[in-house]
Design a protein around this motif. Structure first.
Motif, PDB file in Angstrom:
ATOM      1  N   ILE A  15       7.302  64.057 -11.971  1.00  0.00           N
ATOM      2  CA  ILE A  15       6.100  63.445 -12.527  1.00  0.00           C
ATOM      3  C   ILE A  15       4.863  63.858 -11.734  1.00  0.00           C
ATOM      4  CG2 ILE A  15       4.944  61.239 -12.976  1.00  0.00           C
ATOM      5  CD1 ILE A  15       7.806  60.073 -13.383  1.00  0.00           C
ATOM      6  N   GLN A  16       4.975  63.886 -10.408  1.00  0.00           N
ATOM      7  CA  GLN A  16       3.839  64.281  -9.582  1.00  0.00           C
ATOM      8  C   GLN A  16       3.447  65.730  -9.841  1.00  0.00           C
ATOM      9  OE1 GLN A  16       1.945  62.239  -7.610  1.00  0.00           O
ATOM     10  NE2 GLN A  16       0.638  64.076  -7.553  1.00  0.00           N
TER      11      GLN A  16
ATOM     12  N   LYS B 277       1.631  65.820 -13.082  1.00  0.00           N
ATOM     13  CA  LYS B 277       0.271  65.293 -12.918  1.00  0.00           C
ATOM     14  C   LYS B 277      -0.639  66.336 -12.290  1.00  0.00           C
ATOM     15  CE  LYS B 277      -2.238  61.388 -10.908  1.00  0.00           C
ATOM     16  NZ  LYS B 277      -2.118  60.142 -10.122  1.00  0.00           N
ATOM     17  N   ASP B 278      -0.136  67.017 -11.266  1.00  0.00           N
ATOM     18  CA  ASP B 278      -0.924  68.060 -10.599  1.00  0.00           C
ATOM     19  C   ASP B 278      -1.270  69.189 -11.566  1.00  0.00           C
ATOM     20  OD1 ASP B 278      -0.742  66.599  -8.274  1.00  0.00           O
ATOM     21  OD2 ASP B 278       0.874  67.809  -7.417  1.00  0.00           O
ATOM     22  N   LEU B 279      -0.313  69.543 -12.419  1.00  0.00           N
ATOM     23  CA  LEU B 279      -0.544  70.618 -13.384  1.00  0.00           C
ATOM     24  C   LEU B 279      -1.606  70.232 -14.414  1.00  0.00           C
ATOM     25  CD1 LEU B 279       3.020  72.045 -14.114  1.00  0.00           C
ATOM     26  CD2 LEU B 279       1.063  73.301 -13.232  1.00  0.00           C
ATOM     27  N   VAL B 280      -1.527  68.998 -14.901  1.00  0.00           N
ATOM     28  CA  VAL B 280      -2.504  68.533 -15.885  1.00  0.00           C
ATOM     29  C   VAL B 280      -3.902  68.496 -15.263  1.00  0.00           C
ATOM     30  CG1 VAL B 280      -3.234  66.564 -17.278  1.00  0.00           C
ATOM     31  CG2 VAL B 280      -0.850  67.257 -17.265  1.00  0.00           C
ATOM     32  N   ASN B 281      -3.998  67.995 -14.031  1.00  0.00           N
ATOM     33  CA  ASN B 281      -5.290  67.968 -13.342  1.00  0.00           C
ATOM     34  C   ASN B 281      -5.849  69.377 -13.154  1.00  0.00           C
ATOM     35  OD1 ASN B 281      -5.381  65.188 -13.110  1.00  0.00           O
ATOM     36  ND2 ASN B 281      -4.388  65.162 -11.107  1.00  0.00           N
ATOM     37  N   TYR B 282      -4.969  70.302 -12.800  1.00  0.00           N
ATOM     38  CA  TYR B 282      -5.376  71.701 -12.608  1.00  0.00           C
ATOM     39  C   TYR B 282      -5.921  72.285 -13.918  1.00  0.00           C
ATOM     40  CZ  TYR B 282      -4.794  76.741 -11.818  1.00  0.00           C
ATOM     41  OH  TYR B 282      -4.991  78.098 -11.734  1.00  0.00           O
ATOM     42  N   ALA B 283      -5.226  72.019 -15.017  1.00  0.00           N
ATOM     43  CA  ALA B 283      -5.675  72.532 -16.316  1.00  0.00           C
ATOM     44  C   ALA B 283      -7.015  71.933 -16.714  1.00  0.00           C
ATOM     45  CB  ALA B 283      -4.623  72.227 -17.382  1.00  0.00           C
TER      46      ALA B 283
ATOM     47  N   PRO C 174       4.934  56.637 -12.108  1.00  0.00           N
ATOM     48  CA  PRO C 174       3.495  56.864 -12.174  1.00  0.00           C
ATOM     49  C   PRO C 174       3.128  57.672 -13.408  1.00  0.00           C
ATOM     50  CG  PRO C 174       4.502  58.288 -10.535  1.00  0.00           C
ATOM     51  CD  PRO C 174       5.563  57.333 -10.988  1.00  0.00           C
ATOM     52  N   ALA C 175       1.997  57.380 -13.998  1.00  0.00           N
ATOM     53  CA  ALA C 175       1.586  58.064 -15.224  1.00  0.00           C
ATOM     54  C   ALA C 175       0.920  59.394 -14.904  1.00  0.00           C
ATOM     55  CB  ALA C 175       0.615  57.183 -16.006  1.00  0.00           C
ATOM     56  N   LEU C 176       1.133  60.375 -15.773  1.00  0.00           N
ATOM     57  CA  LEU C 176       0.425  61.646 -15.620  1.00  0.00           C
ATOM     58  C   LEU C 176      -1.051  61.447 -15.944  1.00  0.00           C
ATOM     59  CD1 LEU C 176       2.722  64.314 -17.306  1.00  0.00           C
ATOM     60  CD2 LEU C 176       2.590  63.674 -14.915  1.00  0.00           C
TER      61      LEU C 176
END
Length: 325
Positions: free
Chosen positions: A114-115, A118-124, A188-190
């Motif tokens: 999940i972490q 989340k990091d990938l979505v933030n990066y995008a 934790p949510a993405l």
């Protein structure tokens, strides 16, 4: 805090150096172009104020846009590769899953998955916002719409990160993991406000992201006009049922989409050569199977009969060709 500084801090804070948008460098290029084009002196010494750069500006055409296009390509490539590896781990089972863990691709637990998501979505998202802002800055400096035109061109070249099928897969992954019991309790949510919604029987993924970015993905197949079953995303970004896509590409399910000819076009946008690189949306497939059980069972029976029929016809033709009948 200005976005440029926030963006730089984000990129510097990553454990590994990742491709990104050269925000500061591109702003310097814009300043140089503005200085070169703002004023020039004619033969009489009169200053002629120019508010837009020429049609073929060596600074913009030769430096700004090529640099930005290359950076967008690197960002999308990095995001797609990392997302594919993450989802490969999540979907793996048995010996293959442990083999991937031992290769060190990721720690084998839900929280780590999940972490990483989340990091990938933030990066995008932060890179999508950076690209949007630098192109908006370009149009403001030049009093033009070339920045918007470049963005449209980048979308047609599949360089827009929000169009990536792997972002759709990460959205479905988030919902799937959220509905799965985790040993540590609540996962934790993405990102917030991410749901599978049905309006008048038509499903779509809706995700509210930060900085007013909203992702809406229609999950109705434009060929059969039903909810996508065993969905695939073509390289143009349009999503279809796998069997519908095979039919549109004039190939059988036995041969698969990779066997499609280069001339075959997407039924929606009519872009050619979009089948060979199609992405199977397995996380989305799991999500729809869980959410639409009755429809899924009915469609599964129909699809199974059609797959058996096509497979039978394929092998009969292969046998006839082999014995020369």
């Amino acid at each position: 805090m200005k976005f440029c500084k926030k963006y730089q801090e984000y990129m510097l804070g990553q454990e590994k150096k990742l491709p990104g948008v050269g925000f500061k460098k591109l702003k310097k290029i814009l300043k140089k172009c503005r200085r070169d084009c703002r004023s020039k002196t004619d033969v009489n010494g009169v200053i002629d104020h120019i508010q837009t750069c020429p049609q073929h500006c060596p600074v913009c055409d030769g430096t700004f846009f090529p640099s930005l296009l290359q950076e967008m390509s690197d960002v999308v490539g990095c995001f797609n590769e990392r997302a594919q590896k993450l989802l490969e781990l999540h979907l793996a089972s048995g010996f293959r899953k442990y083999f991937i863990w031992f290769k060190g691709m990721l720690r084998g637990n839900h929280i780590a998955l999940i972490q990483e998501g989340k990091d990938l979505v933030n990066y995008a998202l932060i890179n999508a916002i950076a690209i949007r802002k630098i192109l908006k800055k370009y149009d403001k400096v030049h009093y033009s719409k070339k920045g918007q035109a470049f963005r449209s061109q980048a979308q047609s070249m599949h360089m827009e990160i929000l169009q990536s099928p792997w972002l759709c897969e990460l959205t479905a992954f988030h919902i799937n993991v959220r509905e799965t019991k985790v040993e540590s309790g609540n996962a934790p949510a993405l990102f917030e406000d991410c749901y599978l919604i049905c309006n008048d029987g038509k499903p779509f993924l809706s995700c509210e992201l930060f900085d007013s970015v909203k992702l809406d993905i229609d999950l109705t197949c434009s060929i059969c006009l039903d909810t996508v079953f065993d969905p695939v995303s073509l390289t143009c970004g349009h999503i279809f049922c796998y069997m519908c896509a095979c039919s549109a590409a004039s190939v059988t399910i036995v041969d698969g989409l990779k066997a499609a000819e280069q001339k075959e076009k997407c039924p929606l946008c009519r872009e050619a050569g979009v089948y060979a690189g199609a992405v199977h949306l397995e996380e989305l497939n799991i999500l729809l199977r869980r959410s639409c059980r009755e429809y899924w069972e009915q469609r599964l029976q129909t699809e199974r009969a059609e797959r058996v029929r096509q497979a039978k016809e394929h092998w009969e033709s292969q046998c006839r060709a082999f014995i020369g009948v």
